[in-house]
Motif scaffolding. Structure first.
Motif, PDB file in Angstrom:
ATOM      1  N   ALA A   1      -1.017   6.323   9.091  1.00 60.98           N
ATOM      2  CA  ALA A   1      -2.336   5.774   9.432  1.00 60.98           C
ATOM      3  C   ALA A   1      -3.444   6.632   8.842  1.00 60.98           C
ATOM      4  O   ALA A   1      -4.392   6.117   8.233  1.00 60.98           O
ATOM      5  CB  ALA A   1      -2.483   5.668  10.948  1.00 60.98           C
TER       6      ALA A   1
ATOM      7  N   ARG B   1       0.816  -4.764   4.263  1.00 60.13           N
ATOM      8  CA  ARG B   1      -0.243  -5.216   5.168  1.00 60.13           C
ATOM      9  C   ARG B   1      -0.139  -6.721   5.276  1.00 60.13           C
ATOM     10  O   ARG B   1      -0.122  -7.424   4.256  1.00 60.13           O
ATOM     11  CB  ARG B   1      -1.614  -4.806   4.641  1.00 60.13           C
TER      12      ARG B   1
ATOM     13  N   HIS C   1      -4.712  -8.047  16.256  1.00 61.43           N
ATOM     14  CA  HIS C   1      -5.307  -7.687  14.964  1.00 61.43           C
ATOM     15  C   HIS C   1      -5.076  -8.791  13.936  1.00 61.43           C
ATOM     16  O   HIS C   1      -4.037  -9.460  13.956  1.00 61.43           O
ATOM     17  CB  HIS C   1      -4.698  -6.377  14.448  1.00 61.43           C
TER      18      HIS C   1
ATOM     19  N   HIS D   1       0.851  -1.193   0.000  1.00 58.55           N
ATOM     20  CA  HIS D   1       0.000   0.000   0.000  1.00 58.55           C
ATOM     21  C   HIS D   1       0.886   1.241   0.000  1.00 58.55           C
ATOM     22  O   HIS D   1       1.811   1.335   0.810  1.00 58.55           O
ATOM     23  CB  HIS D   1      -0.912  -0.002   1.227  1.00 58.55           C
TER      24      HIS D   1
ATOM     25  N   TYR E   1      -0.264  -2.961   9.367  1.00 54.06           N
ATOM     26  CA  TYR E   1       0.605  -2.342   8.372  1.00 54.06           C
ATOM     27  C   TYR E   1       1.967  -2.109   9.010  1.00 54.06           C
ATOM     28  O   TYR E   1       2.057  -1.635  10.136  1.00 54.06           O
ATOM     29  CB  TYR E   1       0.046  -0.986   7.923  1.00 54.06           C
TER      30      TYR E   1
ATOM     31  N   ARG F   1      -3.388  -0.152  14.196  1.00 54.81           N
ATOM     32  CA  ARG F   1      -3.125  -1.177  13.176  1.00 54.81           C
ATOM     33  C   ARG F   1      -1.955  -0.796  12.268  1.00 54.81           C
ATOM     34  O   ARG F   1      -1.507  -1.618  11.462  1.00 54.81           O
ATOM     35  CB  ARG F   1      -4.368  -1.395  12.318  1.00 54.81           C
ATOM     36  N   VAL F   2      -1.485   0.428  12.361  1.00 51.71           N
ATOM     37  CA  VAL F   2      -0.325   0.877  11.582  1.00 51.71           C
ATOM     38  C   VAL F   2       0.848   0.941  12.552  1.00 51.71           C
ATOM     39  O   VAL F   2       0.882   1.784  13.446  1.00 51.71           O
ATOM     40  CB  VAL F   2      -0.581   2.236  10.902  1.00 51.71           C
TER      41      VAL F   2
ATOM     42  N   GLU G   1      -6.586   4.157   8.123  1.00 55.68           N
ATOM     43  CA  GLU G   1      -6.576   3.036   9.072  1.00 55.68           C
ATOM     44  C   GLU G   1      -6.461   3.538  10.503  1.00 55.68           C
ATOM     45  O   GLU G   1      -5.932   4.613  10.759  1.00 55.68           O
ATOM     46  CB  GLU G   1      -5.382   2.112   8.777  1.00 55.68           C
TER      47      GLU G   1
END
Length: 157
Positions: A37, A138, A123, A21, A127, A46-47, A42
């Motif tokens: 992020a 990811r 999670h 990405h 990323y 999660r990043v 996102e």
């Protein structure tokens, strides 16, 4: 921007499922991980950001959610050390072969001890920098930990 980096090649060779990405990297952002992020749309947890540190004077790589800060005390404990500190940016670039803002834990010039914040494993997908500013991969955090032979531990303050 090339989507093939040392980091993506390491993941391919390991047989890990991942997607690439890209986003517009802002070199003036106060917090590069949070900017990534936001650009990717996102949640910051999660990043993950990749930080280069020294634990008892030896290099170590630390991966934590972009909205959290590393506890140096917890980091030292994760490696059974006494003290930890951030590595100077120039030293981090020289050691990893990547530019600050594009440091990936995968495909570094020299293999170093790595730790991942245990919360990240909650999670399905996270990323992580793909070895270039504005490039994220990811993947499943357990796959990342496995490829990196990383210690998982509570690392954030």
């Amino acid at each position: 921007m090339s989507k093939a980096t040392r980091a993506t090649k390491v993941l391919e060779q390991a047989g890990v499922d991942f997607t690439v990405h890209t986003y517009d990297y802002d070199p003036n952002a106060d917090r590069v991980g949070l900017q990534a992020a936001q650009a990717l749309g996102e949640a910051p947890q999660r990043v993950l950001k990749t930080l280069m540190t020294l634990v008892d004077g030896k290099p170590a790589c630390v991966i934590v959610p972009s909205d959290r800060e590393v506890s140096m005390k917890k980091l030292a404990a994760a490696f059974k050390g006494k003290a930890a500190q951030m590595m100077k940016p120039a030293d981090a670039e020289r050691m990893t072969g990547y530019k600050v803002g594009g440091i990936s834990p995968f495909g570094q010039m020299r293999s170093v001890r790595t730790a991942i914040e245990e919360e990240a494993l909650a999670h399905d997908l996270v990323y992580i920098n793909g070895g270039q500013r504005g490039l994220q991969v990811r993947l499943n955090p357990r796959d990342a930990a496995s490829v990196l032979k990383a210690v998982t531990a509570p690392l954030v303050a």
